[in-house]
Design an enzyme around this catalytic site. Structure first.
Site, mmCIF file in Angstrom:
data_model
loop_
_atom_site.group_PDB
_atom_site.id
_atom_site.type_symbol
_atom_site.label_atom_id
_atom_site.label_comp_id
_atom_site.label_asym_id
_atom_site.label_seq_id
_atom_site.Cartn_x
_atom_site.Cartn_y
_atom_site.Cartn_z
ATOM 1 N N ASP A 223 0.852 -1.193 0.000
ATOM 2 C CA ASP A 223 0.000 0.000 0.000
ATOM 3 C C ASP A 223 0.890 1.246 0.000
ATOM 4 O O ASP A 223 2.005 1.190 -0.492
ATOM 5 C CB ASP A 223 -0.957 -0.057 1.208
ATOM 6 N N HIS A 246 1.892 1.970 -3.236
ATOM 7 C CA HIS A 246 0.960 2.959 -3.783
ATOM 8 C C HIS A 246 1.537 4.370 -3.808
ATOM 9 O O HIS A 246 0.815 5.335 -4.005
ATOM 10 C CB HIS A 246 -0.362 2.930 -3.002
#
Ligand SMILES: *[C@@H]1O[C@H](CO)[C@@H](O)[C@H](O)[C@H]1NC(C)=O
Ligand SMILES: *[C@@H]1O[C@H](CO)[C@@H](O)[C@H](O)[C@H]1NC(C)=O
Ligand SMILES: *[C@@H]1O[C@H](CO)[C@@H](O)[C@H](O)[C@H]1NC(C)=O
Ligand SMILES: *[C@@H]1O[C@H](CO)[C@@H](O)[C@H](O)[C@H]1NC(C)=O
Ligand SMILES: *[C@@H]1O[C@H](CO)[C@@H](O)[C@H](O)[C@H]1NC(C)=O
Length: 395
Positions: A223, A246
């Protein structure tokens, strides 16, 4: 001769002082408190006893030692201050592991879901080159879609003047490191690793904190590599290599109508390697507050998707509120995007985003094709931008 004696005497006194101070700086080894370090036995109580003596030491500096070559299994623990020494070292040379399945975790229901917590400690200095292994896999499987049921690996709350340096963090059940209500931190030379498909395994989450520097670190996770959330200001991220993951995210801010603020964020010399976002600012519909004074500078993109993205959740209706996004600049952002749609500046119809500055942007696809930018309700300037950003004025 007399002079020589005086000199020798002074030296003796000086060296005694130095040695006395050195001898007196106490250190507490978890092994001396009964920790086994075999990777199986619960060593939490030994750690907490050693912590108590470290924290209560009557000296300017004290050190908790976690020795090399051993693996210590810890249940959820809270290391609590305030401590008497103004500097409290934790020399983590060995490995700390979490219980190896979710049922074995003794997670108190009443407290926040975190594995290793530090609270209310000024001058905490964690170093030593060791490793913290959150054994996240069984959690990812059991609670794949339920982030709130999974614990954070390392949680700092009210820890001013924190130093965290040179550790390896792997496989947290959720985010690896959470910095909450802290003022003044230097976080450097970390290596954070979790599989790219592991859910919500952010590298570092920062909230309600000020004067935080994260530098020269590598984060390969599932993430955000760093997320900067509500109440944070004066945050610098320098020399961070992200990916997979991310990217670096400001927000999300303003969920469920909340009033949230972030300002004075400086991101420099960061690389995004195959991340799903690069430099992202995200706010929710109907939120309030602001994200402002944010700079991304000297950014290298390697096949990033959404390399430059402001997502002030577009509301097709006239909105009363939105988290205001302003004074954001991107300088010298170069490299490749995995899609042609390299720049997205999508802002609310009523509130919009203001003073967005792009300068020295060159983003192509991997095969060298042209990329494009899209924008909604953005005001600002673009100087030397590839791709061309239609809604900004050009210098
Ligand atoms: C998990 O830990 C328990 C006790 O700590 C141990 O008995 C067991 O062998 C471990 N299982 C695995 C798969 O490592
Ligand atoms: C953070 O610490 C600095 C220096 O001690 C101080 O001036 C500042 O007011 C503090 N900020 C917050 C938000 O507590
Ligand atoms: C830039 O960041 C990389 C890590 O991604 C680091 O190795 C390098 O030293 C940094 N350079 C500067 C000038 O800060
Ligand atoms: C970028 O990511 C890819 C895929 O994960 C990896 O093979 C490659 O080594 C990475 N590049 C660098 C410079 O780390
Ligand atoms: C933009 O980047 C591409 C690919 O690296 C390069 O070929 C091109 O010369 C660059 N353009 C400018 C204006 O720097």
């Amino acid at each position: 001769m007399k002079f020589l004696f005086v000199l020798l005497g002074m030296f003796a006194i000086a060296s005694t002082c130095v040695r006395m101070e050195f001898d007196a700086a106490p250190s507490f080894n978890v092994i001396d408190y009964g920790a086994k370090g075999n990777g199986q036995t619960d060593d939490s109580q030994a750690f907490l006893k050693a912590w108590k003596d470290t924290c209560d030491a009557s000296h300017g500096t004290s050190t908790l030692v976690i020795p090399k070559g051993k693996t210590f299994m810890l249940q959820p623990v809270l290391f609590r201050g305030p401590c008497k020494p103004s500097i409290v070292n934790i020399k983590l040379k060995g490995t700390i592991v979490a219980p190896n399945n979710t049922k074995a975790w003794k997670l108190p229901k009443s407290t926040r879901k975190a594995w290793i917590r530090f609270r209310h400690i000024t001058g905490l200095n964690i170093h030593g080159g060791g490793q913290i292994d959150g054994q996240g896999a069984p959690w990812w499987n059991r609670y794949a879609d339920s982030e709130i049921n999974r614990p954070t690996a390392l949680h700092f709350r009210e820890c001013n003047n924190l130093i965290l340096k040179g550790l390896t963090h792997i496989n947290s059940p959720k985010n690896h490191i959470s910095i909450n209500n802290c003022n003044g931190s230097l976080i450097s030379k970390l290596h954070i690793i979790a599989p790219d498909e592991s859910p919500n395994t952010d590298g570092i989450d920062i909230s309600r904190s000020s004067n935080i520097v994260v530098k020269n670190s590598k984060m390969e996770t599932g993430d955000d590599c760093i997320a900067i959330n509500h109440g944070s200001n004066f945050i610098s991220i320098i020399g961070v290599f992200c990916g997979p993951g991310h990217g670096i995210s400001i927000g999300s801010l303003g969920k469920n109508g909340a009033h949230q603020t972030v300002e004075e964020i400086y991101v420099r010399n960061c690389t995004f390697n195959r991340t799903t976002n690069g430099a992202r600012i995200k706010t929710w519909i109907g939120g309030q507050g602001y994200a402002r004074k944010i700079t991304f500078k000297d950014i290298i993109l390697m096949e990033a998707t959404n390399p430059v993205i402001i997502d002030q959740q577009y509301n097709p209706y006239d909105s009363v509120h939105a988290v205001r996004v302003s004074d954001v600049s991107y300088h010298n952002v170069k490299g490749t995007s995995s899609s042609k749609h390299a720049i997205k500046l999508h802002c609310d119809k009523t509130i919009g985003c203001t003073n967005i500055v792009l300068n020295g942007i060159n983003i192509t696809t991997i095969t060298g094709e042209k990329t494009y930018a899209s924008c909604k309700n953005v005001k600002g300037v673009c100087a030397s931008c590839i791709p061309h950003v239609p809604c900004l004025s050009h210098e």
